[in-house]
Design a protein around this motif. Structure first.
Motif, PDB file in Angstrom:
ATOM      1  N   ASP A   1      -3.472   0.712   9.696  1.00 46.71           N
ATOM      2  CA  ASP A   1      -3.060   1.993  10.566  1.00 46.71           C
ATOM      3  C   ASP A   1      -4.241   0.944  11.071  1.00 46.71           C
ATOM      4  O   ASP A   1      -2.933   1.940  12.631  1.00 46.71           O
TER       5      ASP A   1
ATOM      6  N   GLU B   1      -5.981  -2.456   4.780  1.00 40.61           N
ATOM      7  CA  GLU B   1      -5.507  -1.132   4.909  1.00 40.61           C
ATOM      8  C   GLU B   1      -5.977  -1.088   6.269  1.00 40.61           C
ATOM      9  O   GLU B   1      -5.431   0.137   7.327  1.00 40.61           O
TER      10      GLU B   1
ATOM     11  N   ARG C   1      -4.043   1.474  -5.256  1.00 41.75           N
ATOM     12  CA  ARG C   1      -4.839  -0.087  -4.687  1.00 41.75           C
ATOM     13  C   ARG C   1      -4.927  -0.740  -6.363  1.00 41.75           C
ATOM     14  O   ARG C   1      -5.906  -1.695  -5.940  1.00 41.75           O
TER      15      ARG C   1
ATOM     16  N   PHE D   1       0.712  -1.132  -0.054  1.00 40.68           N
ATOM     17  CA  PHE D   1       0.292   0.071  -0.290  1.00 40.68           C
ATOM     18  C   PHE D   1       0.611   1.509  -0.167  1.00 40.68           C
ATOM     19  O   PHE D   1       0.093   2.474  -0.079  1.00 40.68           O
TER      20      PHE D   1
END
Length: 98
Positions: A78, A74, A56, A51
């Motif tokens: 995070d 994702e 994407r 990423f």
């Protein structure tokens, strides 16, 4: 909150995310990125590479990932980045993250 390795149903748990990342980097086989061919540690560092280095769309095309799978990765990225001392991981691994 314990951190669980889910690579190949490993299910090993760690008290810190840093310990989990080190485990994933040292105890599991490295993976070749299907977008660019670079070899990276499996788990979080592979997700981070995908990423941070690719769009994407590139990821979806190369891995055949669904929108749900992309969102899940994702979210993992995070959560780890909110919780981890990545510099400590780099120091423990003796290099720079993939």
């Amino acid at each position: 909150m314990p951190w669980e390795c889910r690579i190949d149903e490993c299910n090993t748990t760690y008290q810190t995310v840093e310990d989990l990342i080190v485990h994933q980097s040292t105890e599991h086989e490295r993976q070749e990125c299907k977008v660019c061919g670079v070899v990276v540690p499996d788990g979080y560092l592979a997700i981070r590479h995908a990423f941070n280095e690719h769009s994407r769309a590139e990821y979806v095309r190369a891995y055949g990932a669904s929108s749900e799978e992309v969102r899940e990765r994702e979210q993992i990225k995070d959560l780890v980045e909110e919780s981890a001392d990545l510099q400590a991981v780099v120091e423990r691994l003796g290099g720079s993250p993939a």
